[in-house]
Design a protein around this motif. Structure first.
Motif, PDB file in Angstrom:
ATOM      1  N   VAL A 189       0.860  -1.182   0.000  1.00  0.00           N
ATOM      2  CA  VAL A 189       0.000   0.000   0.000  1.00  0.00           C
ATOM      3  C   VAL A 189       0.898   1.234   0.000  1.00  0.00           C
ATOM      4  CG1 VAL A 189      -2.067  -0.991   1.059  1.00  0.00           C
ATOM      5  CG2 VAL A 189      -0.258  -0.096   2.524  1.00  0.00           C
ATOM      6  N   ARG A 190       0.520   2.209  -0.788  1.00  0.00           N
ATOM      7  CA  ARG A 190       1.200   3.501  -0.804  1.00  0.00           C
ATOM      8  C   ARG A 190       0.179   4.538  -0.348  1.00  0.00           C
ATOM      9  NH1 ARG A 190       4.151   4.217  -5.902  1.00  0.00           N
ATOM     10  NH2 ARG A 190       5.713   3.006  -4.773  1.00  0.00           N
ATOM     11  N   ILE A 191       0.556   5.311   0.672  1.00  0.00           N
ATOM     12  CA  ILE A 191      -0.340   6.280   1.280  1.00  0.00           C
ATOM     13  C   ILE A 191      -0.019   7.672   0.743  1.00  0.00           C
ATOM     14  CG2 ILE A 191      -1.219   7.195   3.462  1.00  0.00           C
ATOM     15  CD1 ILE A 191      -1.521   4.099   3.130  1.00  0.00           C
ATOM     16  N   TYR A 192      -1.081   8.418   0.401  1.00  0.00           N
ATOM     17  CA  TYR A 192      -0.953   9.790  -0.094  1.00  0.00           C
ATOM     18  C   TYR A 192      -1.803  10.723   0.764  1.00  0.00           C
ATOM     19  CZ  TYR A 192       0.644   7.747  -4.554  1.00  0.00           C
ATOM     20  OH  TYR A 192       1.320   7.063  -5.534  1.00  0.00           O
ATOM     21  N   LEU A 193      -1.315  11.925   0.988  1.00  0.00           N
ATOM     22  CA  LEU A 193      -2.106  13.015   1.560  1.00  0.00           C
ATOM     23  C   LEU A 193      -2.121  14.119   0.520  1.00  0.00           C
ATOM     24  CD1 LEU A 193      -0.886  13.184   5.271  1.00  0.00           C
ATOM     25  CD2 LEU A 193      -3.040  12.249   4.402  1.00  0.00           C
ATOM     26  N   ASP A 194      -3.319  14.487   0.061  1.00  0.00           N
ATOM     27  CA  ASP A 194      -3.469  15.501  -0.992  1.00  0.00           C
ATOM     28  C   ASP A 194      -2.565  15.202  -2.186  1.00  0.00           C
ATOM     29  OD1 ASP A 194      -5.390  16.807   0.476  1.00  0.00           O
ATOM     30  OD2 ASP A 194      -4.015  18.292   1.292  1.00  0.00           O
ATOM     31  N   ASN A 195      -2.595  13.957  -2.642  1.00  0.00           N
ATOM     32  CA  ASN A 195      -1.839  13.481  -3.814  1.00  0.00           C
ATOM     33  C   ASN A 195      -0.325  13.526  -3.655  1.00  0.00           C
ATOM     34  OD1 ASN A 195      -4.044  12.692  -5.412  1.00  0.00           O
ATOM     35  ND2 ASN A 195      -4.412  14.831  -5.960  1.00  0.00           N
ATOM     36  N   PHE A 235     -10.089  13.355   5.369  1.00  0.00           N
ATOM     37  CA  PHE A 235      -9.469  13.081   6.665  1.00  0.00           C
ATOM     38  C   PHE A 235      -9.136  14.400   7.338  1.00  0.00           C
ATOM     39  CE2 PHE A 235      -5.059  12.665   8.505  1.00  0.00           C
ATOM     40  CZ  PHE A 235      -5.469  12.208   9.742  1.00  0.00           C
ATOM     41  N   LEU A 236      -9.638  14.582   8.569  1.00  0.00           N
ATOM     42  CA  LEU A 236      -9.318  15.762   9.358  1.00  0.00           C
ATOM     43  C   LEU A 236      -8.318  15.372  10.433  1.00  0.00           C
ATOM     44  CD1 LEU A 236      -9.735  18.730  10.195  1.00  0.00           C
ATOM     45  CD2 LEU A 236     -11.504  17.912  11.745  1.00  0.00           C
ATOM     46  N   VAL A 253       2.093  14.728  10.781  1.00  0.00           N
ATOM     47  CA  VAL A 253       1.068  15.266   9.887  1.00  0.00           C
ATOM     48  C   VAL A 253       0.492  16.500  10.565  1.00  0.00           C
ATOM     49  CG1 VAL A 253      -1.147  14.829   8.764  1.00  0.00           C
ATOM     50  CG2 VAL A 253       0.534  12.984   8.956  1.00  0.00           C
ATOM     51  N   ASP A 254       0.557  17.634   9.889  1.00  0.00           N
ATOM     52  CA  ASP A 254       0.044  18.880  10.447  1.00  0.00           C
ATOM     53  C   ASP A 254      -1.473  18.843  10.561  1.00  0.00           C
ATOM     54  OD1 ASP A 254       2.592  19.983  10.611  1.00  0.00           O
ATOM     55  OD2 ASP A 254       2.470  20.854   8.600  1.00  0.00           O
ATOM     56  N   GLN A 255      -2.009  19.625  11.510  1.00  0.00           N
ATOM     57  CA  GLN A 255      -3.452  19.738  11.670  1.00  0.00           C
ATOM     58  C   GLN A 255      -4.055  20.264  10.372  1.00  0.00           C
ATOM     59  OE1 GLN A 255      -4.669  22.460  14.733  1.00  0.00           O
ATOM     60  NE2 GLN A 255      -6.809  22.323  14.191  1.00  0.00           N
ATOM     61  N   GLY A 256      -5.209  19.740   9.998  1.00  0.00           N
ATOM     62  CA  GLY A 256      -5.893  20.213   8.802  1.00  0.00           C
ATOM     63  C   GLY A 256      -6.697  19.109   8.148  1.00  0.00           C
ATOM     64  N   THR A 257      -7.393  19.472   7.082  1.00  0.00           N
ATOM     65  CA  THR A 257      -8.210  18.522   6.332  1.00  0.00           C
ATOM     66  C   THR A 257      -7.455  18.109   5.078  1.00  0.00           C
ATOM     67  OG1 THR A 257     -10.221  19.585   7.154  1.00  0.00           O
ATOM     68  CG2 THR A 257     -10.449  18.150   5.233  1.00  0.00           C
ATOM     69  N   TYR A 258      -7.435  16.814   4.817  1.00  0.00           N
ATOM     70  CA  TYR A 258      -6.690  16.243   3.698  1.00  0.00           C
ATOM     71  C   TYR A 258      -7.583  15.279   2.924  1.00  0.00           C
ATOM     72  CZ  TYR A 258      -2.581  17.621   6.441  1.00  0.00           C
ATOM     73  OH  TYR A 258      -1.642  18.321   7.156  1.00  0.00           O
ATOM     74  N   VAL A 259      -7.176  14.984   1.704  1.00  0.00           N
ATOM     75  CA  VAL A 259      -7.708  13.829   0.986  1.00  0.00           C
ATOM     76  C   VAL A 259      -6.693  12.716   1.212  1.00  0.00           C
ATOM     77  CG1 VAL A 259      -8.289  12.835  -1.248  1.00  0.00           C
ATOM     78  CG2 VAL A 259      -8.914  15.201  -0.739  1.00  0.00           C
ATOM     79  N   LEU A 260      -7.135  11.688   1.903  1.00  0.00           N
ATOM     80  CA  LEU A 260      -6.297  10.537   2.204  1.00  0.00           C
ATOM     81  C   LEU A 260      -6.541   9.502   1.117  1.00  0.00           C
ATOM     82  CD1 LEU A 260      -4.520   8.840   4.148  1.00  0.00           C
ATOM     83  CD2 LEU A 260      -6.636   8.187   5.299  1.00  0.00           C
ATOM     84  N   ARG A 261      -5.469   9.041   0.491  1.00  0.00           N
ATOM     85  CA  ARG A 261      -5.584   8.054  -0.577  1.00  0.00           C
ATOM     86  C   ARG A 261      -4.689   6.862  -0.261  1.00  0.00           C
ATOM     87  NH1 ARG A 261      -3.523  10.083  -6.013  1.00  0.00           N
ATOM     88  NH2 ARG A 261      -1.872   8.548  -6.010  1.00  0.00           N
TER      89      ARG A 261
END
Length: 196
Positions: free
Chosen positions: A68-74, A121-122, A95-103
């Motif tokens: 598995v390869r994990i991405y935050l905001d691509n 993901f928040l 991982v800094d606080q904030g909202t991301y697209v987790l892939r």
């Protein structure tokens, strides 16, 4: 290690529509272990939680002998092998606080994507995480939102009535802008019941 079974929120579907979720309580905390089947070659993101240091922990299932390869905001963050039992677990430090697209991409040994799952993901703040840890004694007083959670479903499990979602919403107004939009990784306080 203690396991408990909790019924998922399936709306008006018959109770047999989805298998129950399995919750694992261990020194690492409570982890949702999904038992829902996945298609051969598919990948699942079953749990988003935090460790004792506040780092993000992800777990799920996939095809054995894959990665598995994990991405935050691509942006790629890490790659990990899927274990022989078909489960994977990854820590995402810093991982800094904030909202991301987790892939989560499931890839083969040549690096080709063979399956993918995405989720908003928040990442909660350190202050929220510290408060949850310090108030951790006794009955469960908070919940970390997982993919597929709804305030209605959480309320139905916690209070026995989905309409009581308003209690959770009111207790967490500073973190919930719209009760229909909650994100995996958010941590919500659960107001006490009369018997707590």
């Amino acid at each position: 290690m203690i396991t408990a079974r909790a019924e998922p929120d399936v709306g008006d579907a018959p109770p047999t529509a989805l298998p129950p979720a399995v919750l694992l309580s261990s020194p690492r905390g409570i982890e949702a272990l999904s038992t829902a089947p996945i298609a051969p070659g598919d990948v699942a993101l079953d749990s988003i939680s935090y460790d004792d240091e506040g780092d993000v922990l992800l777990s799920g299932r996939g095809k054995t002998a894959a990665f598995v390869r994990i991405y935050l905001d691509n942006t790629p963050v890490t790659t990990s092998r899927i274990r022989e039992d078909g489960r994977w677990r990854v820590q995402l430090p810093e991982v800094d606080q904030g909202t991301y697209v987790l892939r989560v991409d499931q890839i083969n040994e040549r690096g080709q994507v063979i399956a993918r799952v995405e989720s908003p993901f928040l990442r909660e703040s350190a202050t929220v995480l510290e408060r949850v840890v310090s108030e951790g004694a006794g009955p469960v007083r908070s919940v970390t939102i997982q993919p597929g959670n709804t305030l209605w479903g959480i309320s139905r499990q916690r209070y026995g009535d989905g309409m009581q979602y308003v209690r959770i919403y009111e207790a967490n107004r500073d973190r919930i802008r719209d009760p229909d939009l909650i994100y995996p990784g958010q941590i919500f306080d659960l107001p006490q019941t009369v018997t707590d």
